[in-house]
Design an enzyme around this catalytic site. Structure first.
Site, PDB file in Angstrom:
ATOM      1  N   ASP A  76     -10.769  -1.803   6.841  1.00 51.11           N
ATOM      2  CA  ASP A  76      -9.536  -1.337   7.457  1.00 51.11           C
ATOM      3  C   ASP A  76      -9.804  -0.589   8.766  1.00 51.11           C
ATOM      4  O   ASP A  76      -9.697  -1.167   9.841  1.00 51.11           O
ATOM      5  CB  ASP A  76      -8.749  -0.474   6.464  1.00 51.11           C
ATOM      6  CG  ASP A  76      -7.272  -0.357   6.788  1.00 51.11           C
ATOM      7  OD1 ASP A  76      -6.821  -0.997   7.752  1.00 51.11           O
ATOM      8  OD2 ASP A  76      -6.561   0.375   6.082  1.00 51.11           O
ATOM      9  N   GLU A 120       0.852  -1.200   0.000  1.00 48.53           N
ATOM     10  CA  GLU A 120       0.000   0.000   0.000  1.00 48.53           C
ATOM     11  C   GLU A 120       0.884   1.245   0.000  1.00 48.53           C
ATOM     12  O   GLU A 120       0.919   1.992  -0.967  1.00 48.53           O
ATOM     13  CB  GLU A 120      -0.970   0.032   1.180  1.00 48.53           C
ATOM     14  CG  GLU A 120      -1.940   1.218   1.052  1.00 48.53           C
ATOM     15  CD  GLU A 120      -2.890   1.374   2.223  1.00 48.53           C
ATOM     16  OE1 GLU A 120      -4.041   1.772   1.990  1.00 48.53           O
ATOM     17  OE2 GLU A 120      -2.479   1.128   3.373  1.00 48.53           O
TER      18      GLU A 120
END
Length: 357
Positions: A280, A202
């Site tokens: 998340d 990420e």
């Protein structure tokens, strides 16, 4: 278009404090006399100009939220509400991730912190009819020896039932620490039969995904979206059957992509990658699990058959038992086979301006 809440799915990437309801955070802060950054109570805590710092702001706000989680009752409440919220969104399986070292000083030690989370996960599983497993995560900001301690604790409580440890992760800023030095901790978890679920791909690109595959041998990657930038790495992920826990709202809020339309979900799926959508940290991103499926439908072009495939991938990638998986997959098939209703359940979804890390 079918109701996305009614679509059975597994939620495999949800952080403990980041799962907290904004209203709960505000209530706890007031009750405990904790002064929070004003941004934490905004409708969009990470809405800052594009040239601002993304990860720094995220970490500062996350750490501020943790200041209200300093006793057993609060820890139990966070778990209970996270499970209730997931059940309300059609989750049949939740694997919630927690770094126990963060909460250990306030509840009598790291073992006590783990026992509190596991016990409440069992209670909440029964109360809300949703299986809850726990992923214990080490932090990249701590010494690799600390990671071994967490891994040994994860191994001690390893199991596949509700309220047991099902995985071992490595979280926090992936630009920090030396990935190879955490290999020993992951070896401990692997010997205990735990799912290995580190963050990667990420904040850093495909080169780091390569390193994580080399040294940590993951079953799933937290995020992993940036392996789409290198066909060779993406092919390796597919070949090794590593599942990607993709969190579109996180990617945009942290400045990885400028807008939701740039999240390479379709590229990953077209290449054969197994993808499990996840939220998340809803506390910071103000976007829950169904919102990610809404994004896949309304922004990224997935039809109901494609959404059902994503839900199936999430169930198969979970650590649920064979019978629970088979039941969930049958229900997904039924969801897709049913005629699409005339009225679609709509979730509010806001496209945010991104920030840069």
């Amino acid at each position: 278009m079918r109701d996305l809440v009614a679509l059975p799915k597994a939620h495999l990437h949800l952080h403990f404090t980041g799962s907290m309801r904004p209203a709960t955070l505000a209530e706890l802060a007031q009750a405990k006399g904790v002064r929070l950054p004003a941004a934490l109570l905004d409708d969009d805590p990470l809405h800052v100009p594009y040239d601002a710092r993304g990860w720094f702001r995220f970490q500062r706000l996350y750490d501020a939220a943790r200041t209200v989680v300093r006793d057993e009752a609060t820890m139990r409440r966070v778990i209970s509400e996270a499970v209730a919220d997931d059940a309300a969104e059609g989750s049949v399986r939740l694997e919630i991730q927690v770094d126990p070292t963060t909460y250990a000083p306030h509840v009598g030690g790291i073992t006590a912190a783990v026992q509190i989370v596991l016990d409440e996960a069992r209670v909440a599983s029964a109360a809300h009819q949703i299986e809850v497993g726990v992923v214990l995560a080490a932090s990249r900001l701590r010494h690799p020896m600390d990671a071994r301690t967490v891994a040994r604790l994860a191994a001690r409580y390893a199991g596949s039932g509700p309220g047991e440890v099902v995985g071992f992760g490595l979280s926090n800023d992936e630009r920090r620490g030396d990935t190879a030095t955490f290999a020993a901790a992951f070896a401990i978890a692997a010997r205990a039969g735990l799912a290995l679920v580190p963050h990667a791909g990420e904040l850093l690109g495909p080169d780091h995904v390569d390193q994580v595959l080399d040294h940590l041998h993951p079953h799933r990657l937290g995020h992993g979206v940036r392996c789409a930038e290198d066909p060779r790495v993406l092919e390796r992920v597919v070949r090794d059957q590593v599942v990607l826990e993709v969190c579109p709202a996180s990617n945009v809020s942290l400045g990885v992509y400028h807008e939701l339309a740039q999240v390479p979900l379709a590229t990953l799926v077209a290449a054969g990658a197994q993808v499990a959508l996840a939220a998340d940290d809803p506390l910071l991103f103000r976007s829950r699990l169904v919102d990610q499926y809404t994004t896949a439908r309304e922004v990224l072009g997935f039809d109901d058959a494609g959404l059902a495939d994503l839900a199936r991938a999430s169930v198969r990638a979970s650590q649920a038992g064979h019978t629970a998986k088979a039941t969930a997959l049958t229900r997904i098939d039924a969801w897709l086979a049913a005629p699409a209703p005339g009225v679609v359940h709509q979730r509010q979804h806001t496209v945010r301006e991104p920030v840069v890390t």
